[in-house]
Design a protein around this motif. Structure first.
Motif, PDB file in Angstrom:
ATOM      1  N   SER A   1     -41.727 -26.575  28.185  1.00  0.00           N
ATOM      2  CA  SER A   1     -40.392 -27.104  28.467  1.00  0.00           C
ATOM      3  C   SER A   1     -39.606 -26.117  29.327  1.00  0.00           C
ATOM      4  O   SER A   1     -40.030 -24.969  29.531  1.00  0.00           O
ATOM      5  N   GLU A   2     -38.444 -26.551  29.787  1.00  0.00           N
ATOM      6  CA  GLU A   2     -37.562 -25.658  30.543  1.00  0.00           C
ATOM      7  C   GLU A   2     -37.144 -24.466  29.665  1.00  0.00           C
ATOM      8  O   GLU A   2     -37.083 -23.333  30.137  1.00  0.00           O
TER       9      GLU A   2
ATOM     10  N   SER B   1     -42.901 -23.451  19.942  1.00  0.00           N
ATOM     11  CA  SER B   1     -42.147 -24.524  20.583  1.00  0.00           C
ATOM     12  C   SER B   1     -42.864 -25.871  20.422  1.00  0.00           C
ATOM     13  O   SER B   1     -42.234 -26.894  20.145  1.00  0.00           O
ATOM     14  N   THR B   2     -44.181 -25.872  20.560  1.00  0.00           N
ATOM     15  CA  THR B   2     -44.975 -27.100  20.415  1.00  0.00           C
ATOM     16  C   THR B   2     -44.849 -27.638  18.995  1.00  0.00           C
ATOM     17  O   THR B   2     -44.627 -28.838  18.792  1.00  0.00           O
ATOM     18  N   ARG B   3     -44.970 -26.778  18.020  1.00  0.00           N
ATOM     19  CA  ARG B   3     -44.838 -27.212  16.614  1.00  0.00           C
ATOM     20  C   ARG B   3     -43.422 -27.717  16.326  1.00  0.00           C
ATOM     21  O   ARG B   3     -43.237 -28.664  15.571  1.00  0.00           O
ATOM     22  N   ASP B   4     -42.417 -27.108  16.938  1.00  0.00           N
ATOM     23  CA  ASP B   4     -41.032 -27.546  16.752  1.00  0.00           C
ATOM     24  C   ASP B   4     -40.810 -28.966  17.272  1.00  0.00           C
ATOM     25  O   ASP B   4     -39.948 -29.683  16.764  1.00  0.00           O
ATOM     26  N   ARG B   5     -41.580 -29.380  18.266  1.00  0.00           N
ATOM     27  CA  ARG B   5     -41.422 -30.733  18.826  1.00  0.00           C
ATOM     28  C   ARG B   5     -41.689 -31.823  17.797  1.00  0.00           C
ATOM     29  O   ARG B   5     -41.152 -32.916  17.890  1.00  0.00           O
TER      30      ARG B   5
ATOM     31  N   SER C   1     -50.160 -23.732  35.094  1.00  0.00           N
ATOM     32  CA  SER C   1     -49.929 -22.575  35.942  1.00  0.00           C
ATOM     33  C   SER C   1     -48.436 -22.405  36.148  1.00  0.00           C
ATOM     34  O   SER C   1     -47.720 -23.370  36.356  1.00  0.00           O
ATOM     35  N   LEU C   2     -47.976 -21.179  36.077  1.00  0.00           N
ATOM     36  CA  LEU C   2     -46.579 -20.880  36.300  1.00  0.00           C
ATOM     37  C   LEU C   2     -46.431 -20.284  37.685  1.00  0.00           C
ATOM     38  O   LEU C   2     -47.247 -19.501  38.125  1.00  0.00           O
TER      39      LEU C   2
ATOM     40  N   PRO D   1     -41.968 -32.263  25.852  1.00  0.00           N
ATOM     41  CA  PRO D   1     -41.545 -31.028  26.532  1.00  0.00           C
ATOM     42  C   PRO D   1     -40.444 -31.270  27.570  1.00  0.00           C
ATOM     43  O   PRO D   1     -39.632 -30.378  27.818  1.00  0.00           O
ATOM     44  N   ASP D   2     -40.388 -32.480  28.144  1.00  0.00           N
ATOM     45  CA  ASP D   2     -39.339 -32.776  29.126  1.00  0.00           C
ATOM     46  C   ASP D   2     -38.015 -33.155  28.468  1.00  0.00           C
ATOM     47  O   ASP D   2     -37.039 -33.465  29.145  1.00  0.00           O
ATOM     48  N   GLY D   3     -37.975 -33.139  27.127  1.00  0.00           N
ATOM     49  CA  GLY D   3     -36.748 -33.429  26.400  1.00  0.00           C
ATOM     50  C   GLY D   3     -36.554 -34.884  26.002  1.00  0.00           C
ATOM     51  O   GLY D   3     -35.629 -35.212  25.268  1.00  0.00           O
ATOM     52  N   LYS D   4     -37.420 -35.771  26.496  1.00  0.00           N
ATOM     53  CA  LYS D   4     -37.292 -37.192  26.159  1.00  0.00           C
ATOM     54  C   LYS D   4     -37.760 -37.430  24.726  1.00  0.00           C
ATOM     55  O   LYS D   4     -38.786 -36.898  24.299  1.00  0.00           O
ATOM     56  N   ALA D   5     -36.988 -38.256  24.005  1.00  0.00           N
ATOM     57  CA  ALA D   5     -37.334 -38.573  22.618  1.00  0.00           C
ATOM     58  C   ALA D   5     -38.601 -39.421  22.578  1.00  0.00           C
ATOM     59  O   ALA D   5     -38.826 -40.269  23.442  1.00  0.00           O
ATOM     60  N   TRP D   6     -39.445 -39.178  21.566  1.00  0.00           N
ATOM     61  CA  TRP D   6     -40.622 -40.005  21.357  1.00  0.00           C
ATOM     62  C   TRP D   6     -40.188 -41.389  20.900  1.00  0.00           C
ATOM     63  O   TRP D   6     -39.180 -41.540  20.205  1.00  0.00           O
ATOM     64  N   ILE D   7     -40.974 -42.385  21.259  1.00  0.00           N
ATOM     65  CA  ILE D   7     -40.767 -43.723  20.717  1.00  0.00           C
ATOM     66  C   ILE D   7     -41.157 -43.644  19.240  1.00  0.00           C
ATOM     67  O   ILE D   7     -42.273 -43.245  18.922  1.00  0.00           O
TER      68      ILE D   7
END
Length: 164
Positions: free
Chosen positions: A146-147, A40-44, A6-7, A51-57
């Protein structure tokens, strides 16, 4: 697809204002917003970040082979779909293992070989064959807003209102 987002804040006011405008298609608007979030999801998967910008392990496979985490076959990335109608939109996947990668699994997961010859994988430069193996899977969130997504959604809604 499960779950919802929800936004609030300015976007809710904007949406309320948009409902008063007769010539805006909510189905069309939601389709545009859904595609923004889907892209955006595919770009991740390329960026390897949540989405919060933290790199995946990084995965062991990606480290060993110099590959990309969650992208050995690209099945998960290619399964990302968007649905929308005049009431909202959703972005997600129906791949069975998506939840485990999104949320992680702190309990050891038992992976069994489907064939008698076993599971074969490389660890520390050595090839190993096992009938089964237990692994812990860290969370690697790929779904979410994401932001940058919020900013693009807001700009898109503002443009639609000003052109409506």
């Amino acid at each position: 697809m499960g779950g919802s987002i929800s936004l609030g804040g300015d976007i809710r006011k904007l949406t309320g204002h948009m409902r008063k405008l007769k010539n805006i298609s909510f189905a069309g608007t939601n389709e545009v917003l859904a595609q923004i979030v889907r892209t955006s999801t595919r770009d991740r998967f390329r960026e390897q970040k949540a989405p919060d910008g933290k790199a995946w392990i990084p995965s062991i496979r990606a480290k060993e082979e110099g590959g990309v985490t969650l992208t050995q076959t690209a099945r998960l990335k290619n399964s990302i779909r968007a649905k929308s109608d005049d009431t909202g939109f959703a972005v997600g996947t129906n791949v069975i293992y998506a939840r485990r990668h999104q949320l992680g699994d702190k309990k050891a997961v038992l992976i069994k070989a489907k064939k008698k010859r076993g599971l074969r994988f490389k660890v520390g430069g050595r090839w190993i064959t096992k009938g089964s193996v237990k692994v812990k899977i860290p969370a690697r969130p790929f779904l979410g807003i994401s932001e940058d997504d919020l900013l693009e959604i807001k700009e898109t809604l503002e443009e639609m209102v000003s052109n409506g």
